[in-house]
Design an enzyme around this catalytic site. Sequence first.
Site, short mmCIF file in Angstrom:
data_model
loop_
_atom_site.label_atom_id
_atom_site.label_comp_id
_atom_site.label_asym_id
_atom_site.label_seq_id
_atom_site.Cartn_x
_atom_site.Cartn_y
_atom_site.Cartn_z
N HIS A 29 -42.04 -25.13 29.38
CA HIS A 29 -42.32 -23.93 28.55
C HIS A 29 -41.87 -24.15 27.11
O HIS A 29 -41.17 -23.34 26.52
CB HIS A 29 -41.65 -22.70 29.17
N TYR A 298 -31.84 -25.96 33.74
CA TYR A 298 -31.99 -25.27 32.45
C TYR A 298 -30.81 -25.61 31.54
O TYR A 298 -30.96 -25.75 30.34
CB TYR A 298 -32.10 -23.74 32.65
#
Length: 309
Positions: A29, A298
């Site tokens: 993303h 992440y």
Amino acid sequence: MTAETPLPVQVVDTMEHLDGRHPGYRRAHARGACFTATFTPTGEAAKYTTAAHLQGEPVSATVRFSNGSGNPAMPDTVPGGRGMATKFQLPDGTSTDLIGVNLPRFLVATPDEFLALVKALAADKDAGTGDQANLQGFLAQHPSSVPAFQALGAMGVPASFGTTGYQALHAFTWVNGDGDRQAVRYRWAPDLGEQNLDADAVAHSELQFLIDEFVERLGAGPVTFTLHVTLADPSDPTNDATQVWPADRPEIVVGTLAITGEVDDQDHWAAQIFDPTNLTPGIDLSDDPLPRLRNSAYSISYERRSRGE
Ligand code: HEM
């Protein structure tokens, strides 16, 4: 990378191999933009959870919309995952995140399967033959992954970040004031309705149109999403995001998110982290193993991009 390399590091390294390493960008993303928003709860969730933002009072939120690729140059005219990450600002000064994609179910159920999947995709990239033989081999061994790939293959090109639905996919556990626990799944429904571009419109679009389109749309007024939650039956799987729950499970309308404008400082917000395990009292992780992997992956991505790698 060796067999002793921790699994989340292997995952992120393999993701970089797939989409390339783009210094300073998220490893998935990569291209996105952040917007200001207000979330107004209906109060319907209050009997199931003590979560502060789901009671009665509106809260501020920041939303990051994104194209799913780890390559920031990926065109928006190519079908694929689009993301909506929401950070709710809570009255006590903390925050909680809710992250969705425009897929009805996830590709795999476990961290090992995710690593095997990205390795298969990387092997196909290295082979360069275009026949996706390694992905086909993975799917033959993991039939429960097939429906998500079929959904991915059937995806259109959303006309706007505001015209597609986003699902959080994992089960989370709501806890109320009596300590009662209820497994739930979240979905954001666009109040504009689902709209994809037709082939002609795709051919005439700018390659990266989604952010500009959304900013321009906000000039005419807020864009809204309704947050729905499905209440699981105790027999429903909570540890497997490849499985959808039966369609007759009850749903409640939790609230409305009104997205109002661009954040003042995109660079500040681009540097932030939206994390599916950033929860708040009244919401627990379920026994789904993927959010814990995501938390590690992440963080690794965050550390690397923060160092400008
Ligand atoms: C379990 C396997 C998964 C892995 C390893 C993974 C990995 C990643 C990584 C490394 C990032 C970049 C994080 C950062 O630098 O801040 C990311 C971002 C993102 N992922 Fe995942 N992901 C997984 C599953 C999912 C699922 C199930 C969803 C959908 C609910 C999802 C939606 C997103 C979104 C929307 C972003 C962008 C968040 C933002 O705007 O900051 N991912 N993912």
